[in-house]
Design a protein around this motif. Sequence first.
Motif, PDB file in Angstrom:
ATOM      1  N   SER A   1      -1.909 -62.973 -16.205  1.00  0.00           N
ATOM      2  CA  SER A   1      -1.597 -62.136 -17.376  1.00  0.00           C
ATOM      3  C   SER A   1      -2.088 -60.713 -17.178  1.00  0.00           C
ATOM      4  O   SER A   1      -1.421 -59.739 -17.563  1.00  0.00           O
ATOM      5  CB  SER A   1      -2.223 -62.741 -18.632  1.00  0.00           C
ATOM      6  OG  SER A   1      -3.643 -62.786 -18.492  1.00  0.00           O
TER       7      SER A   1
ATOM      8  N   THR B   1       8.672 -45.009 -15.758  1.00  0.00           N
ATOM      9  CA  THR B   1       9.874 -44.695 -16.540  1.00  0.00           C
ATOM     10  C   THR B   1       9.689 -43.413 -17.352  1.00  0.00           C
ATOM     11  O   THR B   1      10.575 -42.549 -17.387  1.00  0.00           O
ATOM     12  CB  THR B   1      10.208 -45.864 -17.465  1.00  0.00           C
ATOM     13  OG1 THR B   1      10.343 -47.066 -16.703  1.00  0.00           O
ATOM     14  CG2 THR B   1      11.493 -45.602 -18.228  1.00  0.00           C
TER      15      THR B   1
ATOM     16  N   HIS C   1       5.180 -49.774 -14.779  1.00  0.00           N
ATOM     17  CA  HIS C   1       6.615 -49.584 -14.989  1.00  0.00           C
ATOM     18  C   HIS C   1       6.877 -48.619 -16.148  1.00  0.00           C
ATOM     19  O   HIS C   1       7.752 -47.733 -16.054  1.00  0.00           O
ATOM     20  CB  HIS C   1       7.264 -50.934 -15.259  1.00  0.00           C
ATOM     21  CG  HIS C   1       8.741 -50.843 -15.511  1.00  0.00           C
ATOM     22  ND1 HIS C   1       9.641 -50.517 -14.522  1.00  0.00           N
ATOM     23  CD2 HIS C   1       9.470 -51.007 -16.659  1.00  0.00           C
ATOM     24  CE1 HIS C   1      10.864 -50.479 -15.019  1.00  0.00           C
ATOM     25  NE2 HIS C   1      10.789 -50.789 -16.316  1.00  0.00           N
ATOM     26  N   THR C   2       6.128 -48.760 -17.225  1.00  0.00           N
ATOM     27  CA  THR C   2       6.293 -47.861 -18.370  1.00  0.00           C
ATOM     28  C   THR C   2       5.947 -46.427 -17.993  1.00  0.00           C
ATOM     29  O   THR C   2       6.659 -45.476 -18.345  1.00  0.00           O
ATOM     30  CB  THR C   2       5.412 -48.324 -19.534  1.00  0.00           C
ATOM     31  OG1 THR C   2       5.714 -49.690 -19.851  1.00  0.00           O
ATOM     32  CG2 THR C   2       5.622 -47.448 -20.750  1.00  0.00           C
TER      33      THR C   2
ATOM     34  N   GLN D   1       0.334 -58.981 -14.810  1.00  0.00           N
ATOM     35  CA  GLN D   1       1.578 -58.659 -15.506  1.00  0.00           C
ATOM     36  C   GLN D   1       1.415 -57.442 -16.425  1.00  0.00           C
ATOM     37  O   GLN D   1       2.298 -56.580 -16.481  1.00  0.00           O
ATOM     38  CB  GLN D   1       2.041 -59.879 -16.316  1.00  0.00           C
ATOM     39  CG  GLN D   1       2.537 -61.030 -15.462  1.00  0.00           C
ATOM     40  CD  GLN D   1       2.939 -62.229 -16.300  1.00  0.00           C
ATOM     41  OE1 GLN D   1       2.747 -62.221 -17.520  1.00  0.00           O
ATOM     42  NE2 GLN D   1       3.482 -63.267 -15.653  1.00  0.00           N
ATOM     43  N   ALA D   2       0.285 -57.399 -17.116  1.00  0.00           N
ATOM     44  CA  ALA D   2       0.037 -56.237 -17.984  1.00  0.00           C
ATOM     45  C   ALA D   2      -0.059 -54.954 -17.162  1.00  0.00           C
ATOM     46  O   ALA D   2       0.453 -53.895 -17.545  1.00  0.00           O
ATOM     47  CB  ALA D   2      -1.243 -56.451 -18.796  1.00  0.00           C
ATOM     48  N   LYS D   3      -0.704 -55.043 -15.981  1.00  0.00           N
ATOM     49  CA  LYS D   3      -0.805 -53.878 -15.107  1.00  0.00           C
ATOM     50  C   LYS D   3       0.565 -53.430 -14.627  1.00  0.00           C
ATOM     51  O   LYS D   3       0.885 -52.229 -14.624  1.00  0.00           O
ATOM     52  CB  LYS D   3      -1.709 -54.226 -13.927  1.00  0.00           C
ATOM     53  CG  LYS D   3      -1.897 -53.088 -12.939  1.00  0.00           C
ATOM     54  CD  LYS D   3      -2.771 -53.518 -11.783  1.00  0.00           C
ATOM     55  CE  LYS D   3      -2.896 -52.401 -10.748  1.00  0.00           C
ATOM     56  NZ  LYS D   3      -3.736 -52.828  -9.586  1.00  0.00           N
ATOM     57  N   GLU D   4       1.397 -54.384 -14.215  1.00  0.00           N
ATOM     58  CA  GLU D   4       2.740 -54.039 -13.754  1.00  0.00           C
ATOM     59  C   GLU D   4       3.580 -53.436 -14.882  1.00  0.00           C
ATOM     60  O   GLU D   4       4.344 -52.480 -14.660  1.00  0.00           O
ATOM     61  CB  GLU D   4       3.417 -55.280 -13.193  1.00  0.00           C
ATOM     62  CG  GLU D   4       2.817 -55.764 -11.874  1.00  0.00           C
ATOM     63  CD  GLU D   4       3.485 -57.044 -11.389  1.00  0.00           C
ATOM     64  OE1 GLU D   4       4.368 -57.540 -12.123  1.00  0.00           O
ATOM     65  OE2 GLU D   4       3.135 -57.515 -10.282  1.00  0.00           O
ATOM     66  N   GLU D   5       3.453 -53.977 -16.089  1.00  0.00           N
ATOM     67  CA  GLU D   5       4.190 -53.410 -17.216  1.00  0.00           C
ATOM     68  C   GLU D   5       3.755 -51.982 -17.512  1.00  0.00           C
ATOM     69  O   GLU D   5       4.588 -51.100 -17.777  1.00  0.00           O
ATOM     70  CB  GLU D   5       4.002 -54.287 -18.456  1.00  0.00           C
ATOM     71  CG  GLU D   5       4.702 -55.635 -18.359  1.00  0.00           C
ATOM     72  CD  GLU D   5       4.441 -56.496 -19.576  1.00  0.00           C
ATOM     73  OE1 GLU D   5       3.672 -56.029 -20.460  1.00  0.00           O
ATOM     74  OE2 GLU D   5       5.000 -57.612 -19.650  1.00  0.00           O
ATOM     75  N   MET D   6       2.465 -51.728 -17.442  1.00  0.00           N
ATOM     76  CA  MET D   6       1.967 -50.369 -17.677  1.00  0.00           C
ATOM     77  C   MET D   6       2.468 -49.417 -16.591  1.00  0.00           C
ATOM     78  O   MET D   6       2.881 -48.285 -16.877  1.00  0.00           O
ATOM     79  CB  MET D   6       0.447 -50.374 -17.731  1.00  0.00           C
ATOM     80  CG  MET D   6      -0.140 -51.062 -18.955  1.00  0.00           C
ATOM     81  SD  MET D   6      -1.942 -51.072 -18.953  1.00  0.00           S
ATOM     82  CE  MET D   6      -2.281 -49.324 -19.058  1.00  0.00           C
TER      83      MET D   6
END
Length: 309
Positions: free
Chosen positions: A58, A72, A68-69, A61-66
């Motif tokens: 988890s 972007t 990616h955000t 995943q949070a690191k990858e989402e950050m």
Amino acid sequence: SSSSPSSRTRKPRATRKRQGNSCDSTSTCSYSTAKPSNSFASFVSSLNLEQCQAHLISAEQAKEEMQHTFTTQLREAQSQITTLQQRYRDTIVQLITAQAQQENRRARDQHLLNVQRLGWATAVRTGLTVHEAWCDGSAFKALYARQREIESRRKQLEDDKKRLQKLRPKKMDERFGSRSSKDKPRFSEEEERLEVVALNLGNLKTEEESLKTQLTALIRERNLHVREMKRIADEDGARFRCLPFRLSERYVLMSLLGKGGFSEVYKGYDVDVCRPVACKIHQLNSSWSDSKKTNYIKPEASQGCGAIW
């Protein structure tokens, strides 16, 4: 009596021993309290391996989402900056183009007015040869006509002055000889006429000097007019005749400043640094070799100029 001194001397030693024992006990107590607790280790040992892996997954995943955000948002910001820069450049180009069109139109309108006022060049054929002749405009014609009028008026006044000077001594002899009352008004009238002639001659001289000054200014304007006429003719036959012209997405050619044998100099505007510049464009022969072209543009390349052929 003999034991009392020894007991007195031993009491401080016992006291120091008890104080030493108390210090040792306190030091051991403080050491025992400073020992680290095993709460974290017990917490880790109490956790299940699957739970630890789930927490790690988890977190990743949070690191990858950050990431990616953030990536972007960074791309969107860069695209917005690029769009704004392009809009800024396009706006500057539109403004400079409109300004160049107005200046060129104003220059050509003023040139047409100066053609009527200062003159123009025309081709005259003499036998088998054709040469250019200059036709004066309305300003020169009016000035020359006024000079001719002043010259004729001055000759007339000089003739009157000579005639009155010839009559003046005769009347003076009659005045001093006979002293008749009939000659006195006639003599005073001639005297007044001589003074009027002198005043008119002075006024004509002043006006003639003023006309000379005006003629000098007109000749200076005519020289500038001839230069502007040559520039417009060169601009009509130049390589980039449809001005304003966008060159290399960086420069905007506004008007032609001058033309030589192999080069043209334009008044331009640098969109990148936002300042007016002079662009010298070489018109080299396409049949020349590369070495000849390089030798031709070598002095200009050292000054940051380019060449087009």
